[in-house]
Design a protein around this motif. Structure first.
Motif, PDB file in Angstrom:
ATOM      1  N   LEU A  18       0.819  -1.220   0.000  1.00 42.13           N
ATOM      2  CA  LEU A  18       0.000   0.000   0.000  1.00 42.13           C
ATOM      3  C   LEU A  18       0.853   1.271   0.000  1.00 42.13           C
ATOM      4  O   LEU A  18       0.359   2.344  -0.332  1.00 42.13           O
ATOM      5  CB  LEU A  18      -0.979  -0.015   1.175  1.00 42.13           C
ATOM      6  CG  LEU A  18      -2.044  -1.103   1.103  1.00 42.13           C
ATOM      7  CD1 LEU A  18      -2.933  -1.068   2.334  1.00 42.13           C
ATOM      8  CD2 LEU A  18      -2.866  -1.000  -0.172  1.00 42.13           C
ATOM      9  N   GLU A  19       2.125   1.133   0.329  1.00 37.49           N
ATOM     10  CA  GLU A  19       3.037   2.269   0.208  1.00 37.49           C
ATOM     11  C   GLU A  19       3.241   2.658  -1.260  1.00 37.49           C
ATOM     12  O   GLU A  19       3.755   3.735  -1.551  1.00 37.49           O
ATOM     13  CB  GLU A  19       4.384   1.954   0.855  1.00 37.49           C
ATOM     14  CG  GLU A  19       4.335   1.979   2.364  1.00 37.49           C
ATOM     15  CD  GLU A  19       5.640   1.570   3.018  1.00 37.49           C
ATOM     16  OE1 GLU A  19       6.566   1.097   2.315  1.00 37.49           O
ATOM     17  OE2 GLU A  19       5.734   1.710   4.241  1.00 37.49           O
ATOM     18  N   MET A  20       2.827   1.798  -2.166  1.00 41.52           N
ATOM     19  CA  MET A  20       2.932   2.078  -3.603  1.00 41.52           C
ATOM     20  C   MET A  20       1.659   2.705  -4.164  1.00 41.52           C
ATOM     21  O   MET A  20       1.591   3.030  -5.339  1.00 41.52           O
ATOM     22  CB  MET A  20       3.238   0.789  -4.376  1.00 41.52           C
ATOM     23  CG  MET A  20       4.513   0.097  -3.954  1.00 41.52           C
ATOM     24  SD  MET A  20       5.927   1.146  -4.300  1.00 41.52           S
ATOM     25  CE  MET A  20       6.724   1.161  -2.717  1.00 41.52           C
ATOM     26  N   VAL A  21       0.629   2.839  -3.334  1.00 42.17           N
ATOM     27  CA  VAL A  21      -0.647   3.412  -3.782  1.00 42.17           C
ATOM     28  C   VAL A  21      -0.658   4.896  -3.412  1.00 42.17           C
ATOM     29  O   VAL A  21      -0.753   5.242  -2.238  1.00 42.17           O
ATOM     30  CB  VAL A  21      -1.849   2.691  -3.132  1.00 42.17           C
ATOM     31  CG1 VAL A  21      -3.164   3.346  -3.540  1.00 42.17           C
ATOM     32  CG2 VAL A  21      -1.849   1.213  -3.502  1.00 42.17           C
ATOM     33  N   PRO A  22      -0.550   5.774  -4.418  1.00 41.33           N
ATOM     34  CA  PRO A  22      -0.482   7.202  -4.111  1.00 41.33           C
ATOM     35  C   PRO A  22      -1.845   7.870  -4.003  1.00 41.33           C
ATOM     36  O   PRO A  22      -2.806   7.464  -4.641  1.00 41.33           O
ATOM     37  CB  PRO A  22       0.277   7.767  -5.313  1.00 41.33           C
ATOM     38  CG  PRO A  22      -0.164   6.889  -6.447  1.00 41.33           C
ATOM     39  CD  PRO A  22      -0.334   5.505  -5.838  1.00 41.33           C
ATOM     40  N   ASP A  23      -1.881   8.904  -3.195  1.00 45.48           N
ATOM     41  CA  ASP A  23      -3.002   9.826  -3.216  1.00 45.48           C
ATOM     42  C   ASP A  23      -2.716  10.757  -4.393  1.00 45.48           C
ATOM     43  O   ASP A  23      -1.658  11.393  -4.420  1.00 45.48           O
ATOM     44  CB  ASP A  23      -3.056  10.622  -1.910  1.00 45.48           C
ATOM     45  CG  ASP A  23      -4.035  11.765  -1.983  1.00 45.48           C
ATOM     46  OD1 ASP A  23      -5.248  11.505  -2.006  1.00 45.48           O
ATOM     47  OD2 ASP A  23      -3.578  12.929  -2.048  1.00 45.48           O
TER      48      ASP A  23
END
Length: 107
Positions: A18-23
Motif C-alpha cells: 500500500l506504500e505504492m498506492v499514491p493519493d
C-alpha cells in the motif's frame, strides 16, 4: 505503523504494497497520508478486511483511491477476497501523516 491489525506480519506485508498506492492530490502513499486505519486477515477464509478513510467525505478521487487499494491487495494476496470499509470515524486529520510524509510535504 499506526494501523490496527489482528496479524502484525500480514499488516506489515500489506502496508508495504500500500506504500505504492499514491493519493493523486498529494503524491503521498495512502500509508504515509494515514488513510489506512485497520488491516485484518482471516487466513482460513482467505479474506482481507481493510478499514480506511479519505481526507474528506467529498474527495473527488475517493473512488479511484479505494479501487487502487483493493487492486494492490488483490495483486499481493491472490485468491483472497478483499473487503474495504470506508469510514469517517474518526475523521482524518493531518496528525495521521507519517514522519516521512511530513518530510516530503515540508511540514
Amino acid at each position: 505503523m499506526n494501523i490496527i491489525t489482528n496479524d502484525i506480519e500480514f499488516a506489515t506485508m500489506a502496508s508495504k504494497v500500500l506504500e505504492m498506492v499514491p493519493d493523486p492530490e498529494t503524491g503521498l502513499s495512502v500509508i504515509d497520508l494515514g488513510l489506512i486505519y485497520q488491516l485484518d486477515v482471516d487466513k482460513a477464509a482467505k479474506m482481507i478486511f481493510c478499514s480506511m478513510t479519505l481526507t474528506t467525505r467529498f474527495c473527488p478521487m475517493g473512488e479511484a483511491i479505494i479501487e487502487a487499494v483493493e487492486r494492490a491487495l488483490k495483486i499481493k494476496f491472490p485468491g483472497h477476497e478483499i473487503k474495504i470499509n470506508l469510514t469517517f470515524d474518526p475523521p482524518w486529520t493531518s496528525d495521521r501523516i507519517s514522519p516521512k510524509g511530513k518530510t516530503i510535504l515540508n511540514q
